[in-house]
Design a protein around this motif. Structure first.
Motif, mmCIF file in Angstrom:
data_model
loop_
_atom_site.group_PDB
_atom_site.id
_atom_site.type_symbol
_atom_site.label_atom_id
_atom_site.label_comp_id
_atom_site.label_asym_id
_atom_site.label_seq_id
_atom_site.Cartn_x
_atom_site.Cartn_y
_atom_site.Cartn_z
ATOM 1 N N ILE A 161 18.518 1.209 -12.060
ATOM 2 C CA ILE A 161 17.464 1.454 -11.624
ATOM 3 C C ILE A 161 17.606 2.744 -12.518
ATOM 4 O O ILE A 161 16.118 2.340 -11.975
ATOM 5 N N ALA A 162 17.980 3.348 -13.155
ATOM 6 C CA ALA A 162 17.236 3.905 -14.182
ATOM 7 C C ALA A 162 15.897 4.258 -14.473
ATOM 8 O O ALA A 162 15.309 4.900 -14.646
ATOM 9 N N SER A 163 16.267 2.633 -14.961
ATOM 10 C CA SER A 163 14.855 2.704 -15.557
ATOM 11 C C SER A 163 13.580 2.009 -14.656
ATOM 12 O O SER A 163 12.913 1.922 -14.799
ATOM 13 N N LYS A 216 0.602 -1.422 -0.148
ATOM 14 C CA LYS A 216 -0.315 -0.094 -0.154
ATOM 15 C C LYS A 216 0.956 1.578 0.073
ATOM 16 O O LYS A 216 0.948 2.123 -0.834
ATOM 17 N N LYS A 217 1.634 1.405 0.653
ATOM 18 C CA LYS A 217 2.549 2.303 1.313
ATOM 19 C C LYS A 217 3.759 1.878 1.557
ATOM 20 O O LYS A 217 4.668 1.451 2.082
ATOM 21 N N LEU A 218 4.767 2.644 0.309
ATOM 22 C CA LEU A 218 6.121 2.327 0.780
ATOM 23 C C LEU A 218 7.256 4.067 0.613
ATOM 24 O O LEU A 218 7.226 4.403 -0.700
ATOM 25 N N ASN A 219 7.974 3.586 1.021
ATOM 26 C CA ASN A 219 8.979 4.692 1.025
ATOM 27 C C ASN A 219 9.993 3.928 -0.593
ATOM 28 O O ASN A 219 10.098 3.031 -1.284
ATOM 29 N N HIS A 220 10.676 5.522 -1.191
ATOM 30 C CA HIS A 220 11.774 4.550 -2.340
ATOM 31 C C HIS A 220 12.480 3.596 -2.733
ATOM 32 O O HIS A 220 12.609 3.155 -2.998
ATOM 33 N N GLN A 221 13.235 3.963 -1.632
ATOM 34 C CA GLN A 221 14.487 2.925 -1.058
ATOM 35 C C GLN A 221 14.045 1.690 -0.898
ATOM 36 O O GLN A 221 13.741 0.522 -1.578
ATOM 37 N N GLU A 222 13.195 1.744 -0.365
ATOM 38 C CA GLU A 222 12.603 0.156 -0.225
ATOM 39 C C GLU A 222 11.764 -0.472 -1.122
ATOM 40 O O GLU A 222 12.551 -1.769 -1.280
ATOM 41 N N MET A 244 12.615 0.158 -4.222
ATOM 42 C CA MET A 244 13.399 -0.098 -5.495
ATOM 43 C C MET A 244 14.684 -1.555 -5.132
ATOM 44 O O MET A 244 14.746 -2.252 -5.951
ATOM 45 N N MET A 245 14.650 -2.014 -3.475
ATOM 46 C CA MET A 245 15.291 -2.552 -3.281
ATOM 47 C C MET A 245 14.508 -3.772 -3.176
ATOM 48 O O MET A 245 14.897 -5.058 -3.760
ATOM 49 N N GLU A 246 12.897 -4.120 -2.898
ATOM 50 C CA GLU A 246 12.257 -4.660 -3.292
ATOM 51 C C GLU A 246 11.991 -5.308 -4.739
ATOM 52 O O GLU A 246 11.756 -6.988 -5.510
ATOM 53 N N LYS A 261 13.078 3.363 -11.800
ATOM 54 C CA LYS A 261 12.122 5.026 -11.981
ATOM 55 C C LYS A 261 11.440 5.827 -13.006
ATOM 56 O O LYS A 261 10.163 6.174 -12.662
ATOM 57 N N LYS A 262 12.513 5.087 -14.008
ATOM 58 C CA LYS A 262 11.264 5.817 -15.567
ATOM 59 C C LYS A 262 9.926 4.826 -15.138
ATOM 60 O O LYS A 262 8.748 5.744 -14.971
ATOM 61 N N ARG A 263 9.190 3.503 -14.848
ATOM 62 C CA ARG A 263 8.887 3.063 -13.958
ATOM 63 C C ARG A 263 7.744 3.483 -13.624
ATOM 64 O O ARG A 263 6.561 3.858 -14.010
ATOM 65 N N ILE A 264 7.936 3.632 -12.253
ATOM 66 C CA ILE A 264 7.973 4.082 -12.128
ATOM 67 C C ILE A 264 6.927 5.685 -12.012
ATOM 68 O O ILE A 264 5.729 5.492 -11.592
ATOM 69 N N GLU A 265 8.022 6.874 -12.318
ATOM 70 C CA GLU A 265 7.606 8.156 -13.276
ATOM 71 C C GLU A 265 6.148 7.846 -13.898
ATOM 72 O O GLU A 265 4.677 8.540 -14.190
ATOM 73 N N MET A 266 5.892 6.350 -14.857
ATOM 74 C CA MET A 266 4.557 6.099 -15.791
ATOM 75 C C MET A 266 3.712 5.514 -14.793
ATOM 76 O O MET A 266 2.195 6.153 -15.326
ATOM 77 N N LEU A 267 3.865 4.865 -14.016
ATOM 78 C CA LEU A 267 2.732 4.642 -13.450
ATOM 79 C C LEU A 267 2.157 5.332 -12.397
ATOM 80 O O LEU A 267 1.023 5.537 -12.714
#
Lengths: 798, 105
Positions: free
Chosen positions: A768-770, A745-751, A753-755, A772-778
Motif C-alpha cells: 500500500i505504501a508504495s 476520471k474521478k475516484l475515491n482513494h479507497q476505490e 487502491m482496491m482497483e 500511495k507514494k506513486r500516487i503522490e508522484m503522479l
C-alpha cells in the motif's frame, strides 16, 4: 316405483316411541362394560349393547351416558392403579435410593423390567377395552359427541389413563416409569444388555398419550414428560463421558468412540425410544462429545498433528466428518490443518536456510583475500543454491502431494478446504523470499537435464508441478525475471534439452497468467529462430566470409534480460580474421534491416579452435574471449610469453572478464592450455602467461568451461535484482493508476487502491505504501489532482 | 343352517326380530361399520363368535332391504353411472332411514 300409491309407513314402535328408563338401561350397559373389562365379552351381544346405547342417545340421554361412561372408566382405572400397578412400582425408584451394590443392581434391573412389562400389560388391556367400549358406544360418539364437539369416549379413556395411572397423585407411576427407562438406558450405555421390547412399548404408550383432549402433536406425553428428562440425563452422562474419554483415550480412539456413541443413540431412537428424539439426542452428543472437546482432542499428542504427519487418513476423515456435524464450515479443522502446513512449510524453508552455512563451512579453506577464492566461493554458493532450490521444490511438492491425498480421501474434496490448503501453501512459500528464483531454478534444472530420457507425458507432469508452485507465488513478476534469465541462458548456451518442452512450459504459464506475461519469453524464441535463418541466409548469400564456420544470434534488446546480455557494451579487439567477418556480417545485416543498431557481445559467444598438442589434434570449445586470448599467442614465436597487462593491451578485454577467462585456462588441470608464472591462483598485472606445450588430453573435443555464469544469484546480483524489481514495480503501479484514472476520471482513494491492487494481483502484490507514494508522484507530475474540498478523491487530468 | 354359517367365514347370518335369517356375504355386510365392529374378532363379542347377528329392532322386510342394499352397494362399488336402486319401496322409506342411521350406512 309407484310413488303415488304407496303410503309412507310410520316407523315401527319400539324405535322412537317406546319409553326408555335411563337407570334401567344404563344398569344393563354398565354391567356389560364391566364384563368387557374383565376380558369376557364372548357372552355379550354387541347388538344388544349397541342398541341400548342407541336408544339412550335417541332419547336424549347422551349427556348422562357420556358422563356415566367417563365415571365408570375412571373408577376402573383407579382400581387398576392400586391393584395392578402399585405393587410393581420398584420401591427403590420411589424412595430414590441409588446407593446399592451389585446384586441390588441386577434386582433393580429385573424389577424395572417387571414394572415395564406390567405397565405395558395394563396399557394394552386399557387400549383394547377402550376400543371395544368405543365400538359399542359408537352411536354415542357418532351422534352425541360429534354434535357437541366433544372428544370420543376413546380419547376420554386415554386422557383418563394419563390422569389416573401415569399422573397418579400418590403412586408416582409416571416418575417411576421415567426413572426405570432412564436407568435401563444408562445400563445399556454402560455396556449392559437390556431388553428393548418393554421400553419400546412403554415409550409407545407415552407417544400415544397427549396432555389434553385436543391431542396436539407437540403435546404428546412423551414430549412433555419423558423427553426432557431423557435429554437432561443424557447431557449429564455425556458431559462425564466426554471428560472420561479425554483422560483415557488417544485422539483416534476418542473419535471412534464418539462415532460409536452416535450410532448407539441413533439405534436407541429406533429400537427403544422414539425417533422424535433422534435429532435432539444427536445434538446432545454433538455438543458434549464434539463441540466441547474437539479442540482438546485435536491438540492431543496423538491429535491432528500426529494424524497429518503420519497420513492417518481414516482418522482425519472421521475427525472431519464429526466436526462437520457441529460446524458445517469445519473452521477449527481448517485452522489447524492450515497451521500445520505452514509449520511444515516453514521447516522446509528453515532447513534450507541452515544448509548454506554447512556448505560454507565444508568448503576448502582458501585465502579469502584473493579474488579468485571469492569468486570460487560465489560459484560454489550458486551451484549449491541450485541443489538447494531443487531440494526445496521437491520437498514442497512432496508436501503438496501429501496434502492432496489427504484432501482427496479425508476431506471429500471440499472446495473451501482446498482453498485453505492453498492459502497455507501460499503463506509459507511467499515467506521465503527466494521462492520465485527457486521455482525458476527447478524448471531450469529440469529443462537442462532433468527431463533427459523421460517421455512426453512425464515431462508434462513435472512441468505441471512447477506450475502448481508458480500458482502459489504472489511475486510473479520476480519469477518472470528469473525465468527470463534462466531461459536466455538455456537458449544462448544451447543448454536446453527440448524446445518442445520449453514451449510447453511457456504455454502453461500463458494459461496461468496470460499473454502479457509470456510475450517477452516468446520474443526470445522468435529471436532464436530468426537468428538461425539469418545465419543460413548470410552464409549462402554473396559476399559471405565463409572461411570461418560462423553462426550468430541477433537478439532484440527489450526481450532479453540485461543481466545476461550485459548492460554496458563490452568490447574487445578481435583478431583480424574475426574482425573481417564481423564487418562483413554487420554490412549484410544493416543492409537488410535499415536503421537498426547492431552491438556485438563478445562476452556471450563461444568459439571452436583447432590446435595440436603433443602431436595430437584437438578441437577446443572456448568462450569468445578465450578465443581472443588464445589467438593472441598465435602470432608469437614458440615459447614466448605475455604478461597480464600486455594481454590487456592486445585484446582490450575488460579486466574482470580477462581475469576470469584466463583463470579458466590455467587453473583446471583438464583444460590447462596456459601456464602462469608465478604459479599461484591469483593474478597480478605483472604475471606472465605462455602456451602449455606439454598439455595433453584424452579427448579429441573438449570444452573449456568459462567459470560458469552462475545459475543461482549471488548476493550482489540479488541486490541488483531487488532494486530492478522495485523500479519495475513502480512503473507498473504508475501505469496502472493512470489506466484506472483515465477510464474513471474521478475516484475515491479507497476505490482506487482496491482497483490497483486487484489489477496487479496476477503479477505481484503491491504494498500500500508504495502505491500511495506513486500516487503522490503522479500528482506532482500533474497526471492527477486532489478534488477541492474532498481530499480523499482524485481527479484525472487529461 | 346356523351351524353352517358359524363355520363359514365368508358369510354372516343376519337374523330379524321375527326370526327370518339372511345369509349374507361378510364383505358386503361390512359396508356397515356397526356390523363390522360387531364381527371384530379382537373384541370377540357373541356376534363375532357365533357369526350371527340378531337385530332386535328390524323386521324381516326391513332387514331384507338392508341385505339388498349391501349387495347392491357391493356390486357397484367404485363404479360410475350406476343404476338407481329399484328395491326401495316408499312405504318402508322412513323405517329404512332409521335403520340406516343405526347401521351407519
Amino acid at each position: 316405483m309407484n310413488r303415488g300409491r304407496g303410503r309412507i309407513r310410520p316407523p315401527r314402535r319400539g324405535l322412537v316411541t317406546d319409553h326408555v328408563d335411563f337407570d334401567d338401561t344404563w344398569g344393563i350397559l354398565s354391567q356389560s362394560l364391566k364384563q368387557i373389562y374383565s376380558k369376557d365379552a364372548s357372552a355379550l351381544s354387541f347388538e344388544a349393547l349397541y342398541r341400548n346405547a342407541y336408544k339412550l342417545v335417541l332419547k336424549k340421554f347422551g349427556e348422562r351416558l357420556y358422563a356415566e361412561v367417563k365415571m365408570l372408566v375412571e373408577e376402573h382405572l383407579k382400581g387398576v392403579a392400586s391393584v395392578r400397578v402399585r405393587p410393581l412400582v420398584p420401591s427403590v425408584m420411589v424412595t430414590g435410593n441409588t446407593a446399592l451394590g451389585n446384586t441390588a443392581a441386577i434386582e433393580r434391573r429385573l424389577g424395572g423390567t417387571r414394572f415395564l412389562e406390567g405397565l405395558q400389560g395394563v396399557w394394552q388391556d386399557h387400549q383394547l377395552c377402550m376400543g371395544m367400549i368405543t365400538d359399542v358406544l359408537m352411536y354415542l360418539n357418532r351422534i352425541y359427541c360429534l354434535d357437541r364437539g366433544l372428544p370420543t369416549t376413546y380419547a376420554v379413556g386415554m386422557d383418563l389413563f394419563r390422569e389416573q395411572i401415569l399422573r397418579h397423585k400418590t403412586y408416582n407411576i409416571g416418575r417411576a416409569l421415567n426413572t426405570v427407562i432412564l436407568s435401563q438406558i444408562k445400563m445399556e450405555r454402560d455396556g449392559d444388555i437390556i431388553d428393548h421390547g418393554p421400553i419400546r412399548s412403554c415409550v409407545h404408550m407415552l407417544e400415544s398419550l397427549y396432555e389434553t383432549l385436543e391431542e396436539r402433536e407437540d403435546e404428546k406425553v412423551y414430549l412433555t414428560s419423558f423427553e426432557g428428562e431423557f435429554i437432561d440425563a443424557s447431557k449429564e452422562f455425556y458431559l462425564k463421558e466426554g471428560q472420561r474419554l479425554l483422560q483415557e483415550c488417544d485422539a483416534a480412539t476418542y473419535l471412534r468412540k464418539t462415532e460409536t456413541r452416535l450410532a448407539q443413540e441413533r439405534d436407541r431412537c429406533t429400537k427403544s425410544i422414539s425417533t422424535l428424539t433422534l435429532h435432539k439426542i444427536e445434538k446432545v452428543v454433538d455438543e458434549f462429545l464434539i463441540e466441547k472437546n474437539i479442540r482438546a482432542v485435536m491438540e492431543m499428542d496423538s491429535g491432528i498433528r500426529f494424524m497429518l504427519d503420519n497420513d492417518k487418513i481414516d482418522d482425519l476423515k472421521l475427525m472431519y466428518m464429526l466436526i462437520l456435524r457441529v460446524d458445517p464450515d469445519a473452521k477449527i479443522m481448517k485452522e489447524m490443518v492450515s497451521a500445520r502446513i505452514v509449520e511444515q512449510g516453514k521447516d522446509v524453508n528453515s532447513n534450507l536456510q541452515n544448509a548454506p552455512a554447512e556448505a560454507a563451512s565444508t568448503a576448502p579453506g582458501v585465502p579469502s583475500t584473493s579474488a579468485a577464492a571469492a569468486a570460487a566461493k560465489d560459484e560454489k554458493a550458486a551451484s549449491s543454491a541450485t541443489a538447494m532450490a531443487i531440494r526445496w521444490v521437491n520437498e514442497i511438492l512432496m508436501l503438496k502431494d501429501k496434502y492432496d491425498k489427504i484432501w482427496e480421501s479425508a476431506f471429500h474434496k471440499d472446495k473451501s478446504m482446498q482453498t485453505t490448503i492453498t492459502r497455507a501453501f501460499t503463506k509459507f512459500i511467499n515467506e521465503l523470499s527466494v521462492a520465485p528464483e527457486y521455482i525458476s531454478l527447478f524448471i531450469d534444472d529440469n529443462l537442462r537435464q532433468g527431463i533427459k530420457g523421460i517421455d512426453e507425458t512425464d515431462v508434462d507432469v513435472i512441468l505441471d508441478k512447477a506450475v502448481t508452485l508458480f500458482r502459489y507465488l504472489s511475486d510473479k513478476d520476480i519469477f518472470e525475471r528469473h525465468y527470463k534469465t534462466h531461459l536466455s541462458r538455456r537458449l544462448l548456451m544451447n543448454r536446453s534439452l527440448s524446445h518442445d518442452a520449453e514451449r510447453q512450459m511457456i504455454g502453461k504459464l500463458k494459461m496461468e497468467v496470460g499473454v502479457q506475461f509470456t510475450s517477452k519469453l516468446e520474443g526470445m524464441f522468435k529471436d532464436m529462430d530468426s537468428s538461425n535463418e539469418l545465419t543460413t541466409e548470410y552464409r549462402q548469400g554473396p559476399g559471405a566470409d565463409n572461411k570461418i564456420d560462423f553462426s550468430i544470434h541477433v537478439l532484440t534488446t527489450t526481450y532479453w534480460p540485461t543481466k545476461v546480455v550485459g548492460q554496458e557494451d563490452k568490447t574487445c579487439t578481435y583478431p583480424t580474421e574475426i574482425e573481417a567477418l564481423r564487418e562483413s556480417f554487420s554490412a549484410y545485416y544493416l543492409k537488410r534491416h535499415n536503421g537498426r543498431k547492431l552491438i556485438f557481445k563478445p562476452n556471450m559467444g563461444t568459439a571452436d579452435l583447432k590446435a595440436t598438442f603433443s602431436g595430437k589434434k584437438h578441437e577446443i570449445n572456448v568462450s569468445t574471449y578465450g578465443m581472443v586470448i588464445l589467438l593472441a599467442f598465435n602470432s608469437l614465436p614458440q615459447g614466448s610469453s605475455l604478461s597480464f597487462s600486455e594481454l590487456q593491451t592486445i585484446t582490450s578485454i575488460p579486466t574482470d572478464d580477462l581475469r576470469r577467462n584466463l583463470q579458466s585456462l590455467y587453473i583446471p588441470a583438464k583444460t590447462r592450455l596456459l601456464l602462469k608464472t608465478p604459479k599461484s591462483k591469483g593474478i597480478d598485472p605483472a604475471d606472465r602467461f605462455c602456451i602449455n606445450d606439454s598439455f595433453s588430453s584424452k579427448y579429441l573435443r573438449f570444452k573449456v568451461g568459462i567459470i560458469a555464469v552462475n545459475k543461482a544469484e549471488t548476493e550482489k546480483e540479488k541486490k541488483n535484482t531487488d532494486e530492478e524489481v522495485e523500479r519495475d514495480r513502480g512503473i507498473q503501479i504508475e501505469a496502472c493508476v493512470v489506466r484506472v484514472m483515465k477510464s474513471r476520471k474521478k475516484l475515491n482513494h479507497q476505490e482506487l487502491m482496491m482497483e490497483v491492487v486487484n489489477q496487479l494481483k496476477s503479477r505481484f502484490t503491491p504494498d500500500i505504501a508504495s502505491v500511495k507514494k506513486r500516487i503522490e508522484m503522479l500528482i506532482e507530475r500533474e497526471y492527477l489532482e486532489r478534488v477541492e474540498g474532498d481530499r480523499e478523491t482524485y481527479k484525472y487530468l487529461a | 343352517m346356523s351351524a353352517e354359517a358359524e363355520n363359514d367365514q365368508e358369510s354372516v347370518l343376519l337374523v330379524s326380530n321375527d326370526g327370518f335369517q339372511f345369509l349374507v356375504k361378510k364383505s358386503a355386510a361390512c359396508k356397515s361399520p356397526t356390523i363390522r365392529s360387531m364381527l371384530d374378532k379382537r373384541s370377540n363379542f357373541a356376534e363375532a363368535r357365533e357369526n350371527r347377528i340378531h337385530f332386535e329392532n328390524m323386521t324381516a322386510p326391513v332387514l331384507e332391504k338392508v341385505c339388498q342394499y349391501f349387495y347392491y352397494f357391493d356390486k357397484y362399488k367404485g363404479m360410475k353411472d350406476v343404476p338407481e336402486p329399484d328395491f326401495i319401496s316408499p312405504e318402508l322409506a322412513l323405517e329404512l332411514l332409521f335403520v340406516a342411521d343405526f347401521l351407519d350406512c
